[in-house]
Design a protein around this motif. Structure first.
Motif, PDB file in Angstrom:
ATOM      1  N   ARG A  62       0.728  -1.180   0.059  1.00 46.51           N
ATOM      2  CA  ARG A  62       0.004   0.050   0.116  1.00 46.51           C
ATOM      3  C   ARG A  62       0.956   1.296  -0.019  1.00 46.51           C
ATOM      4  O   ARG A  62       0.640   2.262  -0.782  1.00 46.51           O
ATOM      5  CB  ARG A  62      -1.064   0.044   1.377  1.00 46.51           C
ATOM      6  N   ALA A  63       1.933   1.238   0.885  1.00 44.91           N
ATOM      7  CA  ALA A  63       2.698   2.351   0.828  1.00 44.91           C
ATOM      8  C   ALA A  63       3.524   2.736  -0.708  1.00 44.91           C
ATOM      9  O   ALA A  63       3.633   3.993  -0.694  1.00 44.91           O
ATOM     10  CB  ALA A  63       4.063   2.141   2.081  1.00 44.91           C
ATOM     11  N   ARG A  64       3.900   1.577  -1.139  1.00 46.79           N
ATOM     12  CA  ARG A  64       4.466   1.866  -2.486  1.00 46.79           C
ATOM     13  C   ARG A  64       3.300   2.270  -3.460  1.00 46.79           C
ATOM     14  O   ARG A  64       3.878   3.089  -4.242  1.00 46.79           O
ATOM     15  CB  ARG A  64       4.995   0.333  -2.717  1.00 46.79           C
ATOM     16  N   TYR A  65       2.210   1.725  -3.460  1.00 45.25           N
ATOM     17  CA  TYR A  65       1.050   2.170  -4.200  1.00 45.25           C
ATOM     18  C   TYR A  65       0.965   3.670  -4.167  1.00 45.25           C
ATOM     19  O   TYR A  65       0.602   4.476  -4.928  1.00 45.25           O
ATOM     20  CB  TYR A  65      -0.064   1.338  -4.243  1.00 45.25           C
ATOM     21  N   ASP A  66       0.872   4.090  -2.850  1.00 42.36           N
ATOM     22  CA  ASP A  66       0.574   5.469  -2.403  1.00 42.36           C
ATOM     23  C   ASP A  66       1.425   6.405  -2.913  1.00 42.36           C
ATOM     24  O   ASP A  66       1.217   7.461  -3.512  1.00 42.36           O
ATOM     25  CB  ASP A  66       0.514   5.641  -1.042  1.00 42.36           C
ATOM     26  N   THR A  67       2.746   6.231  -2.822  1.00 40.31           N
ATOM     27  CA  THR A  67       3.676   6.926  -3.397  1.00 40.31           C
ATOM     28  C   THR A  67       3.950   7.073  -4.918  1.00 40.31           C
ATOM     29  O   THR A  67       4.439   8.245  -5.225  1.00 40.31           O
ATOM     30  CB  THR A  67       4.960   6.846  -2.843  1.00 40.31           C
ATOM     31  N   THR A  68       3.319   6.029  -5.540  1.00 40.43           N
ATOM     32  CA  THR A  68       3.627   6.220  -7.044  1.00 40.43           C
ATOM     33  C   THR A  68       2.075   6.133  -7.811  1.00 40.43           C
ATOM     34  O   THR A  68       2.228   6.410  -8.995  1.00 40.43           O
ATOM     35  CB  THR A  68       4.286   4.759  -7.695  1.00 40.43           C
ATOM     36  N   ARG A  69       1.172   6.252  -7.154  1.00 42.55           N
ATOM     37  CA  ARG A  69      -0.359   6.069  -7.959  1.00 42.55           C
ATOM     38  C   ARG A  69      -0.626   7.326  -8.694  1.00 42.55           C
ATOM     39  O   ARG A  69      -1.131   7.165  -9.550  1.00 42.55           O
ATOM     40  CB  ARG A  69      -1.396   5.899  -6.872  1.00 42.55           C
ATOM     41  N   HIS A  70       0.141   8.600  -8.464  1.00 41.73           N
ATOM     42  CA  HIS A  70      -0.207   9.439  -9.375  1.00 41.73           C
ATOM     43  C   HIS A  70       0.778   9.452 -10.685  1.00 41.73           C
ATOM     44  O   HIS A  70       0.741  10.624 -11.725  1.00 41.73           O
ATOM     45  CB  HIS A  70      -0.381  10.935  -8.672  1.00 41.73           C
ATOM     46  N   LEU A  71       1.667   8.996 -10.699  1.00 40.91           N
ATOM     47  CA  LEU A  71       2.695   8.824 -11.569  1.00 40.91           C
ATOM     48  C   LEU A  71       2.283   8.069 -12.859  1.00 40.91           C
ATOM     49  O   LEU A  71       1.360   7.237 -12.690  1.00 40.91           O
ATOM     50  CB  LEU A  71       4.063   8.449 -11.137  1.00 40.91           C
ATOM     51  N   PRO A  72       2.700   8.535 -14.144  1.00 39.83           N
ATOM     52  CA  PRO A  72       2.502   7.630 -15.094  1.00 39.83           C
ATOM     53  C   PRO A  72       2.676   6.214 -15.234  1.00 39.83           C
ATOM     54  O   PRO A  72       1.718   5.181 -15.574  1.00 39.83           O
ATOM     55  CB  PRO A  72       3.229   8.437 -16.299  1.00 39.83           C
ATOM     56  N   GLU A  73       3.494   5.948 -14.793  1.00 41.77           N
ATOM     57  CA  GLU A  73       3.786   4.250 -14.418  1.00 41.77           C
ATOM     58  C   GLU A  73       3.680   3.828 -13.090  1.00 41.77           C
ATOM     59  O   GLU A  73       4.941   3.555 -12.262  1.00 41.77           O
ATOM     60  CB  GLU A  73       5.253   4.036 -14.939  1.00 41.77           C
ATOM     61  N   ALA A  74       2.410   4.013 -12.567  1.00 47.52           N
ATOM     62  CA  ALA A  74       2.335   3.743 -11.201  1.00 47.52           C
ATOM     63  C   ALA A  74       2.467   2.150 -10.858  1.00 47.52           C
ATOM     64  O   ALA A  74       2.205   1.415 -11.927  1.00 47.52           O
ATOM     65  CB  ALA A  74       0.761   4.027 -10.749  1.00 47.52           C
ATOM     66  N   PHE A  75       2.893   1.841  -9.838  1.00 47.73           N
ATOM     67  CA  PHE A  75       3.081   0.529  -9.104  1.00 47.73           C
ATOM     68  C   PHE A  75       1.452   0.243  -9.079  1.00 47.73           C
ATOM     69  O   PHE A  75       0.917   0.852  -8.163  1.00 47.73           O
ATOM     70  CB  PHE A  75       3.711   0.414  -7.821  1.00 47.73           C
ATOM     71  N   THR A  76       1.316  -0.725  -9.369  1.00 49.68           N
ATOM     72  CA  THR A  76      -0.331  -1.311  -9.366  1.00 49.68           C
ATOM     73  C   THR A  76      -0.334  -2.533  -8.500  1.00 49.68           C
ATOM     74  O   THR A  76      -1.662  -2.923  -7.844  1.00 49.68           O
ATOM     75  CB  THR A  76      -0.986  -1.586 -10.708  1.00 49.68           C
ATOM     76  N   GLY A  77       0.926  -3.071  -8.112  1.00 51.78           N
ATOM     77  CA  GLY A  77       0.572  -4.420  -7.365  1.00 51.78           C
ATOM     78  C   GLY A  77      -0.032  -5.269  -8.291  1.00 51.78           C
ATOM     79  O   GLY A  77      -0.387  -6.521  -7.909  1.00 51.78           O
ATOM     80  N   GLY A  78      -0.514  -4.874  -9.520  1.00 51.04           N
ATOM     81  CA  GLY A  78      -1.323  -5.552 -10.337  1.00 51.04           C
ATOM     82  C   GLY A  78      -0.905  -6.829 -11.173  1.00 51.04           C
ATOM     83  O   GLY A  78      -0.944  -6.793 -12.415  1.00 51.04           O
ATOM     84  N   GLN A  79      -0.405  -7.867 -10.304  1.00 52.89           N
ATOM     85  CA  GLN A  79      -0.417  -9.187 -10.999  1.00 52.89           C
ATOM     86  C   GLN A  79      -1.905  -9.228 -11.487  1.00 52.89           C
ATOM     87  O   GLN A  79      -2.855  -8.996 -10.865  1.00 52.89           O
ATOM     88  CB  GLN A  79      -0.118 -10.361 -10.296  1.00 52.89           C
ATOM     89  N   GLU A  80      -1.921 -10.048 -12.725  1.00 50.16           N
ATOM     90  CA  GLU A  80      -3.525 -10.494 -13.269  1.00 50.16           C
ATOM     91  C   GLU A  80      -3.727 -11.352 -12.068  1.00 50.16           C
ATOM     92  O   GLU A  80      -3.173 -12.186 -11.190  1.00 50.16           O
ATOM     93  CB  GLU A  80      -3.302 -10.896 -14.583  1.00 50.16           C
ATOM     94  N   MET A  81      -5.187 -11.482 -11.840  1.00 48.95           N
ATOM     95  CA  MET A  81      -5.585 -12.312 -10.909  1.00 48.95           C
ATOM     96  C   MET A  81      -6.811 -13.177 -11.619  1.00 48.95           C
ATOM     97  O   MET A  81      -7.934 -12.581 -12.052  1.00 48.95           O
ATOM     98  CB  MET A  81      -6.180 -11.619  -9.713  1.00 48.95           C
ATOM     99  N   ASN A  82      -6.526 -14.546 -11.569  1.00 45.83           N
ATOM    100  CA  ASN A  82      -8.009 -15.193 -12.320  1.00 45.83           C
ATOM    101  C   ASN A  82      -8.859 -15.310 -11.153  1.00 45.83           C
ATOM    102  O   ASN A  82      -8.982 -14.996  -9.893  1.00 45.83           O
ATOM    103  CB  ASN A  82      -7.493 -16.689 -12.660  1.00 45.83           C
TER     104      ASN A  82
END
Ligand SMILES: [Zn+2]
Ligand SMILES: [Zn+2]
Length: 366
Positions: A62-82
């Motif tokens: 969450r901390a990593r996501y918070d610091t990057t969420r407004h950047l164009p290449e945000a960390f989304t944590g977003g592995q695809e999830m089936n």
């Protein structure tokens, strides 16, 4: 454009861990594919909600996501999830919220314990402490089976999360998957202490209340104190079966208690106060003089206590105990002395037939 995890869960950026968890539960249940079969839109939302939760529920992610969420290449944590992994995540966090068969696999097993109590304790009611060794929640991981900050459970790749594997051939049976032990999930970062089980063998102690009038074989259930569940599944129950130690004198018949009262010839002849065993100790009972075998006395309220209303009675059945000459041996002074007493008694009875009137009438030898 990557999804905004906060927006997906409908919480603001300062939401507490608890608010996030509650939002996830509500939305995941509302969009669960089992409730919306063949609805790709619900499925898409369900997966998005699940990804958002995996990121926002993990403080590091969450901390990593918070610091990057407004950047164009945000960390989304977003592995695809089936879908299966997303379903498993929900039951890993909340147990089986949809009440499916999967519950049976993840719920902890019941613990069975047999508690033996005295007859009188079961009749009057009591409280007992029981101690035994059994699985309890692992204190290191709090029962999750996962290392602190771990990546969360993953769908078992061997059985695809099903927990069972079908053998070769059309009629081959399904058997539990050996890799995930039938759970369908595998810890990616298992707790070192419990190796992912979420439980450890430990000494456990409970107080068990035994209500008045408990019958042998009765079961007391202590909810959720059985073995811990797997992957967030609920614990089993502790089931305590009550076993009764027989009382040497007392026996139960419904709400009444029966006792045989053994009297010597002289006690029966004289009557008077005689101690009688009851569930609450000996009580002195007035025995009428000249009482015979088979006489019954009723001790009101000395039977099984009732939640409401009058307790049962104790029924006392008189039995005269005949002296056993063989206990004195075949010969000897004691035997001779007692034979003499009996001869005297016979002699006396012959001249006073009214002492044993029925015997005299029947025998007609006076
Ligand atoms: Zn552990
Ligand atoms: Zn498996």
């Amino acid at each position: 454009m990557a999804q905004d995890h906060y927006a997906v869960l409908g919480v603001d950026a300062k939401a507490s861990a608890d608010e996030i968890k509650r939002a996830y539960r509500r939305l995941a249940l509302a969009t669960h594919p089992d409730r919306h079969p063949d609805d790709p839109e619900a499925e898409e939302r369900f997966r998005g909600i699940s990804i958002a939760y995996t990121v926002l529920s993990d403080p590091a992610k969450r901390a990593r996501y918070d610091t990057t969420r407004h950047l164009p290449e945000a960390f989304t944590g977003g592995q695809e999830m089936n879908v299966q992994t997303a379903k498993d995540l929900l039951s890993a966090v909340f147990g089986d919220v949809l009440g499916r068969q999967r519950r049976q696999r993840k719920r902890g097993r019941d613990i069975r314990y047999t508690l033996t109590v005295d007859f009188a304790e079961a009749i009057l009611g009591t409280e007992k402490e029981i101690r035994f060794e059994a699985l309890g929640p692992c204190s290191t991981c709090g029962g999750s089976g996962e290392k602190a900050g771990g990546r969360g459970p993953q769908t078992c790749s061997l059985c695809s999360g099903r927990g069972e594997i079908k053998g070769e051939g059309f009629f081959a049976p399904w058997t539990a998957c050996g890799r995930c032990r039938g759970m369908g999930l595998i810890h990616q970062d298992p707790c070192d202490r419990c190796r992912g089980r979420g439980a450890r063998r430990e000494s456990r102690a409970f107080r068990v209340r035994i209500p008045p009038g408990t019958e042998p074989g009765a079961e007391r259930i202590v909810r959720e104190q059985g073995e811990p569940g797997y992957f967030g599944g609920g614990p089993g129950n502790l089931r305590v079966t009550i076993n009764l130690r027989d009382d040497p004198w007392l026996r139960r018949d419904g709400d009444d208690i029966h006792v045989d009262l053994w009297l010597s010839l002289s006690e029966a002849a004289r009557g008077g106060k005689i101690p009688v065993p009851t569930v609450s100790g000996e009580v002195m009972v007035e025995i009428p003089p000249g009482v015979s075998t088979g006489a019954k006395l009723r001790l009101r309220g000395k039977g099984v206590p009732q939640e409401k209303g009058r307790p049962g009675d104790q029924i006392v059945s008189v039995i005269l105990e005949t002296p056993r000459l063989d206990a004195l041996g075949g010969s000897g002074a004691a035997r001779a002395e007692f034979e003499e007493l009996l001869a005297k008694l016979d002699e006396f009875s012959a001249t006073h037939p009214g002492l044993v009137p029925r015997r005299s009438a029947q025998r007609d030898d006076g």
